[in-house]
Design a protein around this motif. Structure first.
Motif, mmCIF file in Angstrom:
data_model
loop_
_atom_site.group_PDB
_atom_site.id
_atom_site.type_symbol
_atom_site.label_atom_id
_atom_site.label_comp_id
_atom_site.label_asym_id
_atom_site.label_seq_id
_atom_site.Cartn_x
_atom_site.Cartn_y
_atom_site.Cartn_z
ATOM 1 N N ARG A 395 42.521 31.844 -2.024
ATOM 2 C CA ARG A 395 43.638 32.449 -1.798
ATOM 3 C C ARG A 395 44.487 31.906 -0.761
ATOM 4 N NH1 ARG A 395 45.176 35.659 2.019
ATOM 5 N NH2 ARG A 395 43.443 35.456 3.022
ATOM 6 N N ARG A 396 43.601 31.407 0.158
ATOM 7 C CA ARG A 396 44.167 30.967 1.507
ATOM 8 C C ARG A 396 44.897 29.483 1.033
ATOM 9 N NH1 ARG A 396 39.863 30.289 5.520
ATOM 10 N NH2 ARG A 396 41.635 28.956 6.907
ATOM 11 N N GLU A 399 48.204 30.246 -1.148
ATOM 12 C CA GLU A 399 49.036 30.835 -0.335
ATOM 13 C C GLU A 399 49.912 29.675 0.734
ATOM 14 O OE1 GLU A 399 47.691 35.407 0.513
ATOM 15 O OE2 GLU A 399 47.457 33.940 1.994
ATOM 16 N N THR A 400 49.001 28.899 0.905
ATOM 17 C CA THR A 400 49.619 27.829 1.970
ATOM 18 C C THR A 400 50.237 26.614 1.315
ATOM 19 O OG1 THR A 400 47.622 28.376 3.347
ATOM 20 C CG2 THR A 400 48.931 26.156 3.975
ATOM 21 N N ALA A 580 48.958 34.888 -4.457
ATOM 22 C CA ALA A 580 49.732 34.284 -3.752
ATOM 23 C C ALA A 580 51.171 34.125 -3.851
ATOM 24 C CB ALA A 580 49.050 32.857 -3.709
ATOM 25 N N GLY A 583 52.622 37.511 -2.954
ATOM 26 C CA GLY A 583 52.942 37.821 -1.635
ATOM 27 C C GLY A 583 54.095 36.822 -0.858
ATOM 28 N N VAL A 584 54.179 35.780 -1.655
ATOM 29 C CA VAL A 584 55.427 34.858 -1.021
ATOM 30 C C VAL A 584 56.692 35.523 -1.642
ATOM 31 C CG1 VAL A 584 56.606 32.694 -1.369
ATOM 32 C CG2 VAL A 584 54.050 32.951 -0.811
ATOM 33 N N VAL A 589 53.682 36.943 2.486
ATOM 34 C CA VAL A 589 53.305 35.633 2.762
ATOM 35 C C VAL A 589 54.441 34.806 3.248
ATOM 36 C CG1 VAL A 589 52.168 33.587 2.173
ATOM 37 C CG2 VAL A 589 51.091 35.916 1.417
#
Length: 703
Positions: A395-396, A399-400, A580, A583-584, A589
């Motif tokens: 997930r991280r 997202e990144t 992800a 979230g953006v 995010v």
């Protein structure tokens, strides 16, 4: 099959004593071995390679083994090929089967030497029920080597728990043509960025005691017209200054193995190129470990590259060039004993290769007395290859890695509105997975099975992320088909909504079974199938549209850039890609990814790497074609703003063998926390073809 009394007695096996010097152990073992036993250590066996209904390796349907597995392993084996990834099985069951194969080698070979089990693991351990992480292009978009090192350590832990000791990654080929199907497997266009991310991956994997295999050495990605296995036309300077840099950095990071390339450079196949594999790789770059062939690359010297008349001739060329192991089956290297006896191959070459392979096994502990083929996790009866910690890492990274390419009128983050979700990537989690992910790699042959993991689609994730919104969904069209009958319904849905989210891109596969992936090359950078027709129709409605591109390569977006309210790029973000992206889109995010490859304006003008000579850019009056990208390497926006100040440099002049220190203060001047990747570029002045490099670091802050 030797009888137990034919085996070398335990007391007469000094190579199993970890208290003895490494060189002494190897010398004792080599002195005991027959030619057949030495050659067997340079071979491999792929059991059940024919069980998959689709092609997962080039030549899989052509180079069938000439002998049974039992015959192939009678003198021992160097490698066991893909014991997990060939067919779907419960991980614990697959691990027990691998342990049984190793036990058979211990019991039924004279020297009692186990094999090295290797697997693919490009986006995670490529087996059933294992975490599917984002693709390497997404790793590069994070510019976060620490995060990628943690991911590699997690992958390595799962592999070791299953009994696998070598992985066939990372891919360090530099992107030169975005039409090439394997762009998704690379770390982008920049050698330095690829080197730091690739080196982090090596450290993480080998920290878990799994051998990393750097591939493909070298030049593979520069194939003519972006076609897989096509010839490479490249001079020595470009090869050295671009292609070899990430390999050199990863070797310095401790990489344990190197895989040869299918490519031929100026007519010389890499697998038979002693100049490349011996003088450059071993003598100049200092690599002392074992090299392995790409699957059937030695056989291709005869079958497709036509520089060898027989499998034996191919074997001689590869061994002389310094290829130590033939993968995935022993087709050519089985002839080595007769070649040595005939005086056509020096025994010293066979000994040197066998010593590197056996030294590798020694370093992994496989030759130590008391080594058990049953890993501790298997003995405990529990093997979870998709634990919560893995999913959190996935997930991280996802997202990144997501890149905000444009955001006209601050269309994102999305407000609570009526949303029309449209497109082939909107409700299909397989569009998040790379070609070497298990769901896209092997499971298409097993439609009766689920994916083995939980992977929410974008539609499912948005529904969970934005519960107050009413989301209508229309497919619009498939990823690669030509049918347009559902586009009208998509247009109707878009007109009725306040905002449209249009999710387009790839559904990866292998050898023509996908829109991206190995053997899935394209003639230009047009969106696959009729997705471009869908995009034109939806954008023409006038409804503010967020274009979400989920792909393995950068597609040309010039015709949509001025019409889309915002554009997001996600490079195959893995099993957590849906949450992800949601979230953006919602603003939970803040996007921070940066492009590791350029995004073209026009599909027929493929911008080369940003590291191009002066004449590689727009030449104004010299040519009417402008290859300037729509979005350049390193581009990526945020929902906050950053101010750069106090730029400093330690010296005004830098000698060719010198160093320089630079500094800058980065301040978050927006109203939300965010991450900025500080990029520093350098150029040699007064040169028509500047050599440029990029340095990346991350800065975190809040207003």
């Amino acid at each position: 099959m030797p009888a137990p009394e034919d085996q070398v007695r335990p007391g007469a096996r000094p190579w199993t004593d970890p208290g003895l010097p490494r060189a002494e152990r190897l010398a004792a073992l080599l002195a005991e071995m027959t030619l057949e036993e030495k050659a067997a250590q340079l071979g491999s066996a792929w059991r059940n390679s024919a069980v998959t209904g689709i092609q997962v390796a080039p030549g899989q349907d052509v180079f069938t083994p000439a002998t049974s597995y039992e015959q192939a392993r009678k003198d021992g084996l160097g490698h066991l090929t893909r014991p997990f990834g060939t067919r779907p099985a419960d991980p614990l069951q697959a691990a027990r089967e691998l342990a049984d194969l190793q036990q058979e080698l211990l019991e039924n070979t004279r020297l009692v030497i186990p094999a090295i089990a290797h697997e693919e693991y490009l986006t995670g351990f490529t087996t059933y029920r294992a975490t599917v992480f984002p693709t390497p292009l997404a790793w590069a978009a994070t510019c976060d080597p620490g995060l990628i090192e943690a991911m590699a350590a997690a992958i390595g832990t799962g592999m070791r728990d299953g009994g696998v000791r070598q992985g066939l990654a990372p891919v360090l080929d530099m992107v030169r043509d975005h039409r090439w199907g394997r762009v998704e497997e690379t770390l982008g266009e920049d050698p330095y960025l690829a080197g730091i991310i690739g080196s982090a991956y090596v450290r993480g994997l080998q920290g878990a005691d799994i051998t990393a295999t750097l591939k493909h050495f070298a030049g593979y990605s520069a194939s003519q017209a972006g076609r897989n296995h096509a010839p490479v036309h490249m001079g020595p300077r470009e090869l050295r200054e671009v292609m070899l840099v990430p390999f050199e950095m990863a070797i310095d990071a401790g990489a344990g193995s190197v895989m040869t390339s299918y490519s031929e450079i100026d007519g010389i196949p890499a697998t038979a190129n002693g100049e490349l594999l011996t003088r450059v790789l071993r003598n100049q770059l200092g690599f002392a470990g074992p090299t392995v062939s790409d699957y059937w690359a030695i056989a291709f010297l005869e079958a497709t590259q036509h520089i060898a008349a027989t499998p034996a001739a191919a074997a001689a060329l590869a061994l002389q060039a310094s290829v130590d192991v033939e993968l995935p089956d022993t087709r050519c290297y089985a002839t080595l004993p007769e070649l040595v006896r005939a005086g056509e191959v020096p025994e010293a070459l066979l000994d040197a290769a066998a010593a590197r392979v056996l030294g590798h096994k020694l370093d992994l502990g496989l030759l130590d007395a008391g080594w058990s083929p049953v890993p501790a996790a298997v003995a405990r009866g529990h093997l979870d290859l998709d634990p919560p910690a893995n999913r959190e890492l996935a997930r991280r990274i996802a997202e990144t890695s997501i890149i905000l390419l444009s955001n006209r009128d601050n269309a994102l983050p999305l407000r609570t509105v009526q949303i029309a979700l449209i497109g082939p990537c909107a409700d299909d989690a397989h569009t998040f997975f790379g070609c070497y992910s298990y769901p896209n790699h092997v499971l298409p042959s097993y439609p009766e099975l689920d994916d083995g993991i939980q992977a929410p689609t974008l539609r499912e994730a948005l529904t969970a992320e934005l519960p107050a919104s009413q989301i209508s969904y229309q497919l619009g069209c498939s990823a690669s088909g030509t049918e347009q009958d559902q586009i009208a319904d998509a247009v109707t849905a878009a007109r009725a909504a306040d905002v449209c989210i249009l999710a387009v891109g790839d559904r990866p596969g292998m050898f023509g079974h996908g829109t991206s992936g190995e053997g899935c090359d394209v003639p230009d950078l047009t969106l696959p199938g009729v997705q471009g027709v869908l995009a034109d129709a939806v954008l023409a409605t006038g409804t503010p549209t967020v274009l979400v591109v989920i792909s393995g390569r950068p597609y040309a977006l010039g015709r949509y850039a001025e019409k889309a309210a915002a554009i997001l790029q996600a490079f195959l973000p893995g099993e957590e890609g849906g949450p992800a992206l949601a979230g953006v889109i919602s603003g939970r995010v803040n996007p921070s990814g940066k492009l590791p490859v350029q995004v073209a304006r026009d599909p027929g003008i493929n911008p080369a790497s940003y590291l191009h000579p002066g004449l590689g850019g727009y030449s104004h009056t010299i040519s009417n074609l402008d290859p300037t990208p729509l979005f350049p390497f390193g581009h990526g926006l945020s929902y906050t703003t950053f101010c750069y100040s106090d730029l400093g440099i330690s010296t005004a002049r830098i000698p060719t063998d010198g160093a320089v220190n630079t500094s800058v203060t980065v301040t978050n001047t927006g109203d939300r926390a965010g991450t900025e990747v500080v990029q520093l570029y350098s150029a040699i002045p007064l040169r028509p073809s500047p050599a440029r490099s990029v340095s990346c670091s991350a800065s975190h802050g809040s207003a």
